[in-house]
Write an enzyme that holds these catalytic residues in place. Structure first.
Site, PDB file in Angstrom:
ATOM      1  CG  ASP A  75      -2.264   0.688   0.935  1.00 23.05           C
ATOM      2  OD1 ASP A  75      -2.218   1.827   0.436  1.00 23.05           O
ATOM      3  OD2 ASP A  75      -3.332   0.109   1.195  1.00 23.05           O
ATOM      4  CB  ILE A  76       0.242   4.747  -0.710  1.00 23.54           C
ATOM      5  CG1 ILE A  76       1.089   5.919  -1.170  1.00 23.54           C
ATOM      6  CG2 ILE A  76      -0.914   5.184   0.168  1.00 23.54           C
ATOM      7  CD1 ILE A  76       1.939   5.629  -2.365  1.00 23.54           C
ATOM      8  CE1 TYR A 117     -14.118   4.155  -7.159  1.00 21.27           C
ATOM      9  CE2 TYR A 117     -16.509   4.240  -7.134  1.00 21.27           C
ATOM     10  CZ  TYR A 117     -15.328   3.564  -6.869  1.00 21.27           C
ATOM     11  OH  TYR A 117     -15.381   2.318  -6.309  1.00 21.27           O
ATOM     12  CE  LYS A 135     -12.988   1.422  -9.197  1.00 23.03           C
ATOM     13  NZ  LYS A 135     -11.869   0.493  -8.989  1.00 23.03           N
TER      14      LYS A 135
HETATM   15  N1  SER Z   1     -18.668   2.359  -2.157  1.00 23.86           N
HETATM   16  C1  SER Z   1     -18.293   3.081  -3.332  1.00 23.86           C
HETATM   17  C2  SER Z   1     -18.520   4.523  -3.180  1.00 23.86           C
HETATM   18  O1  SER Z   1     -19.446   4.876  -2.497  1.00 23.86           O
HETATM   19  C3  SER Z   1     -19.070   2.578  -4.513  1.00 23.86           C
HETATM   20  O2  SER Z   1     -18.294   1.670  -5.181  1.00 23.86           O
HETATM   21  O3  SER Z   1     -17.820   5.289  -3.745  1.00 23.86           O
END
Ligand code: SER
Length: 310
Positions: free
Chosen positions: A34-35, A139, A143
Site C-alpha cells: 500500500d502507499i 470515479y 471504473k
Molecule cells: N462504495 C463506493 C462509493 O461509495 C461505490 O463503489 O464510492
C-alpha cells in the site's frame, strides 16, 4: 502454487481479503502493499506506489508474483474533490497492472469496479449487466473506462483479468474512505459510541449493499472459477441486498430505541440518486454460482456482534 500480491492491502476490502487469503496461502507466498509505511497486519508487507510501473514490475519480478489483487483507488465522493488526481490514480495504476499481465509477467488479476459505472439513464430497479451507463462521477467514469480496458486486454491479449462491480460494502474493521455509501458503515460507529448519527443522504435513499464477508467470498469464488466459464470479460454485476438509511436506523432502534438519526443531505445525494436501487446479478449466479449469505437483518446482527456492541 500462486504467489500473490495485494495492492491497496490496507483499505476496506484489502484488509479483510488479506486475512481470508492468508488462510489458504502460505506466509511466504502472500505479499501486501500500500502507499503507507506500515501494515496493520503481520503479513509480509512493502510500501508501493501503484503509479510507479518500474517499482511494481521490480517487486513483482523479485518476489516471483503470479497473481495480483489491485484494490488501490480513490472513491466516488472524495474523487469529486480532485477529478484529475482521481482519474490519474485510478486509470494509470490499472494500466500498470494490465500491461504486466499483457507481458505475461503476471498471470491473473482481480480488480474491483463499482455500481458507480451506472448513471441517470441506467434502469433503476434490478439494474441488469447491460444497460445505458453514463456515470456522473470521475470515479464512475474511471471504473467504466477500466472495465472496458479489462475487456479489451482479455480479448485482445488473452490476459486473465477478473472483476466485480461492487455495491456499497459494509464492514466492521477498516472503514471505507470517501465513498457515497460510507454512511452504512459510519452509522454503526455512531450507534456504538452512543451518539446520534447525522446522515448526509435522505432517509429513503435506497442503494445496493453487500456485507464484507460476502464481498470477499465473491472475490475468492470468482478467482477460483475456470476461466472458460466466465462470459463477462469486463466486470460482473454483484449484489447482496438493498437498503436505505432509514431501514438501517430502524434495525438499530430495535436494539436501542434512544438512537436517533438526523438527515441533512449534501452533494453525495446527487451521486446516490444516479445509482441503482437494486442490482440484477444473474451472470454471476449462472457463471460461477454467486450467492449472497447476508441480508440486511443478518448484516446488522453481525456488525453488532463484530463491533462488540452490547
Ligand atoms: N462504495 C463506493 C462509493 O461509495 C461505490 O463503489 O464510492
Amino acid at each position: 502454487m500462486s504467489r500473490v500480491l495485494i495492492v491497496g492491502s490496507e483499505g476496506q476490502i484489502g484488509s479483510q481479503l488479506s486475512k481470508e487469503l492468508s488462510k489458504e496461502i502460505d506466509f511466504d507466498n502472500l505479499f501486501l502493499s500500500d502507499i503507507c509505511d506500515e501494515s496493520k497486519s503481520d503479513l509480509k508487507y512493502f510500501r508501493l506506489d501503484a503509479l510507479s510501473y518500474d517499482d511494481l514490475k521490480k517487486n513483482i519480478l523479485d518476489n516471483d508474483i503470479s497473481e495480483v489483487y489491485h484494490l488501490a483507488a480513490i472513491l466516488s465522493a472524495k474523487g469529486e474533490k480532485d477529478p484529475m488526481l482521481t482519474w490519474n490514480l485510478n486509470m494509470n495504476s490499472l494500466f500498470n497492472i494490465l500491461n504486466l499481465a499483457k507481458e505475461k509477467i503476471i498471470k491473473k488479476v482481480f480488480w474491483p469496479s463499482s455500481i458507480a459505472v451506472f448513471g441517470d439513464h441506467s434502469s433503476k430497479n434490478n439494474t441488469p449487466q447491460f444497460t445505458d451507463k453514463e456515470p456522473i462521477t470521475v470515479y464512475g467514469i474511471s471504473k467504466l473506462a477500466g472495465e472496458n480496458w479489462c475487456k479489451y486486454y482479455n480479448e485482445r491479449y488473452g490476459t486473465d483479468v477478473r472483476s466485480l462491480r461492487f455495491p456499497g460494502v459494509i464492514s466492521y474493521n477498516t472503514l471505507p474512505g470517501g465513498g457515497t455509501t460510507d454512511y452504512a458503515n459510519d452509522i454503526f460507529h455512531s450507534f456504538k459510541s452512543g451518539k446520534n448519527y447525522n446522515c448526509y443522504l435522505k432517509e429513503n435513499t435506497i442503494l445496493p449493499m453487500i456485507y464484507i464477508d460476502d464481498a470477499i467470498n465473491g472475490i475468492v469464488k470468482l478467482m477460483e472459477s475456470p476461466k472458460d466459464n466466465l462470459r463477462i470479460k469486463s466486470s460482473y454485476n454483484i449484489s447482496g441486498f438493498s437498503t436505505s438509511p432509514k431501514m438501517i436506523a430502524e434495525e438499530l432502534k430495535n436494539i436501542n430505541k434512544e438512537f436517533k438519526v438526523e438527515y441533512k443531505s449534501d452533494f453525495r445525494q446527487i451521486i446516490a440518486d444516479s445509482w441503482p436501487n437494486s442490482i440484477k446479478d444473474k451472470y454471476a449466479r449462472e457463471d460461477w454460482d454467486w450467492k449472497e449469505n447476508f441480508d440486511l437483518k443478518k448484516t446488522v446482527k453481525e456488525m453488532i456482534s463484530k463491533l462488540n456492541i452490547r
